[in-house]
Design an enzyme around this catalytic site. Structure first.
Site, short mmCIF file in Angstrom:
data_model
loop_
_atom_site.label_atom_id
_atom_site.label_comp_id
_atom_site.label_asym_id
_atom_site.label_seq_id
_atom_site.Cartn_x
_atom_site.Cartn_y
_atom_site.Cartn_z
N ASP A 325 25.89 -43.63 -4.48
CA ASP A 325 25.61 -42.51 -5.38
C ASP A 325 25.55 -41.18 -4.63
O ASP A 325 25.27 -41.14 -3.43
CB ASP A 325 24.28 -42.73 -6.10
CG ASP A 325 23.12 -42.91 -5.13
OD1 ASP A 325 23.31 -43.64 -4.13
OD2 ASP A 325 22.06 -42.32 -5.34
N GLU A 326 25.80 -40.14 -5.37
CA GLU A 326 25.54 -38.76 -4.93
C GLU A 326 26.03 -38.45 -3.51
O GLU A 326 25.32 -37.79 -2.74
CB GLU A 326 24.04 -38.47 -5.02
CG GLU A 326 23.48 -38.59 -6.42
CD GLU A 326 21.97 -38.47 -6.49
OE1 GLU A 326 21.49 -37.85 -7.46
OE2 GLU A 326 21.27 -38.99 -5.62
#
Ligand code: TNX
Length: 512
Positions: A325-326
């Site tokens: 993620d991210e």
């Protein structure tokens, strides 16, 4: 003959008397079970639990014995002590646990039969028996002692889950949680028939699992946490203890090493993992998206290979979570290349890949699971690529979201999640293009930027966790908030008896 009739009459009158004196409930359908079972049929009498009540276990299963031990410990709190004994045949009285094939109940199903003399719990496997025991435990009154006779309403519960994966996540990276605290979290999951604990073991602020081939990860990377506290980590021995504690409660641990972003703790521990060859400083803030492993250095993949090999060896469960993620400072092509390679490493060690929904941007290996948290496009792209979906919509299922603007802990970037909003949704209809066949289940993540120990965590976890457990277990047609909230209301006393600091939502008619 006459004598028996009289004593039978006396006994019947006694049960009736007990039933009328408000303490005794003989209608099993009135029990506030969470998650709500598939079916409950009441027979209107009562089983008396005594000090002498024995728990009998069908011989031959270690796991059943463990389950019986857990049941005995709980009943023992009321009776003083309760004996467990293995048997080769069903007894005529007491409590009996057995595994029995039953095609109607699926692989985790069970039947709990409470008769006047005998309680039988039959599971289609050991997990089923464990869930039957949890159901039985919910029929016990809270705060009782055997000063008074203890009666349980009789009848039959037949039950099985809607989804095979019913989980919660604990972020032990932003704040470290001790072994005892994680065990407590596991107990919470077990009470509500959840079967997966996802541990977020690494992030910018800390690396929490001993990796023998890369010791500085914990010598350096584990030494702090959000806010600058001292952090911590699990040795492999301690981690194995957690895995076993969870397994005894039919819970699989899903370990996550988040990468290529969320890796500052590793980048601080080993200079060579950085593209510029310079170690980063340890980080104790709460920003996200600023770190990345160097995706075009071979040492990065040697590192990941070692980490995942050691982690897979500690993991009896089928999954390894690779985060993903991210990764805001990883170029798109680098990200795709990286996730493609890392998935192969997971496969090489015999595990299935789970990753946050961004991993759908890569080519997904067979059997990959995309954990939906924010991005619908990523998730449907994952489905198109053949992946399964684990449902953790931030706006519904994030345990770290605040209830409202007065909540003392938590964040609200995905909105406020009051107890009704967290409960009132159906995983199979929430996202267009993602249907029941694509979904392995649901998971409620607790990120720990704002909570530093289990007492603080309890405020965010309760009373929402039972609702997520019910979403995972109970078919949507059987669920509705107005009925659920009256059952949840009765669990307030259970929370209190367990010392759980829960949020007393005004939407729930808590019983005094
Ligand atoms: C987003 S959810 C994150 C986490 C944060 C969380 C806080 C996800 C995959 N990433 O890094 O802790 O928000 O709610």
């Amino acid at each position: 003959m006459k004598k028996i009739t009289v004593s039978a009459l006396v006994a019947a009158l006694f049960v009736l008397f007990q039933a009328c004196s408000e303490k005794i409930e003989t209608d099993l359908t009135k029990t506030a079970f969470i998650p709500k079972p598939v079916s409950i049929a009441a027979t209107g009498t009562a089983f008396e639990i005594k000090k002498s009540t024995v728990i009998y276990v069908q011989e031959g299963s270690e796991q059943l014995l463990h389950t019986a031990g857990i049941l005995a410990a709980e009943i023992g709190k009321v009776t003083g002590q309760t004996r467990v004994q293995t048997v080769s045949e069903a007894p005529s009285k007491g409590i009996y646990l057995a595994i029995q094939e039953n095609d109607d109940l699926g692989k985790e199903g069970y039947e709990l039969n409470i008769g006047k003399k005998l309680i039988t719990i039959t599971g289609t496997n050991a997990a089923g028996c464990f869930y039957g025991v949890q159901t039985l435990l919910q029929t016990l009154p809270v705060n009782t002692s055997l000063e008074e006779p203890l009666y349980l309403a009789t009848g039959t519960v037949r039950d099985y889950p809607e989804y095979g994966y019913r989980g919660a996540m604990l972020d032990v990276a932003r704040h470290f949680f001790t072994l005892e605290e994680v065990k407590q979290y596991i107990d919470f999951l077990a009470m509500y028939k959840m079967n997966a604990l996802h541990l977020h073991l690494s992030d910018d602020q800390g690396w929490r699992i001993e990796i023998k081939s890369w010791p500085k990860l914990t010598e350096i990377g584990a030494q702090t946490e959000v806010g600058g506290g001292e952090g911590g980590f699990y040795t492999q021995e301690q981690y194995k203890e957690l895995v076993q504690y969870a397994a005894d409660r039919q819970i699989m641990i899903v370990p996550e090493i988040d990468m290529p972003g969320h890796t500052n703790a590793a980048l601080a521990s080993y200079a060579e993992l950085n593209c510029d060859g310079k170690a980063r400083d340890l980080y104790t803030g709460t920003e996200v998206g600023f770190s990345t492993l160097c995706t075009d250095k071979e040492v990065t993949y040697e590192f990941i290979d070692d980490v995942l090999r050691e982690l897979a060896a500690l993991t009896p469960g089928e999954y390894i979570h690779i985060g993903g993620d991210e990764s805001h400072v990883t170029a798109h092509d680098d990200y795709v290349y990286f996730v493609n390679r890392v998935q192969k490493i997971v496969e090489k060690y015999g595990k299935k890949v789970i990753g946050w929904d961004e991993i759908a941007n890569a080519e997904l290996v067979d059997d990959a699971t995309v954990q939906f948290w924010a991005d619908v496009k990523n998730t449907t792209m994952g489905v198109e690529k053949g992946a399964k979906v684990l449902m953790s919509p931030a706006a519904r299922a994030y345990l770290d979201m605040q209830y409202d603007s007065t909540s003392q802990y938590g964040l609200h970037w995905a909105g406020y999640i009051e107890v009704d909003h967290g409960y009132n949704w159906d995983p199979a209809t929430l996202v267009e293009g993602v249907t029941k066949e694509n979904i392995i289940g649901i998971e409620a993540p607790l990120w720990s930027e704002t909570v530093s120990n289990i007492d603080e965590a309890e405020y965010l976890v309760f009373p929402r966790l039972p609702g997520y457990a019910e979403i995972g277990w109970t078919a949507p047609a059987q669920r509705n908030w107005d009925e659920y909230k009256t059952r949840l209301a009765k669990h307030g006393k259970r929370f209190e008896a367990l010392g759980i600091d829960y949020y007393k939502s005004a939407l729930v008619p808590w019983e005094e």
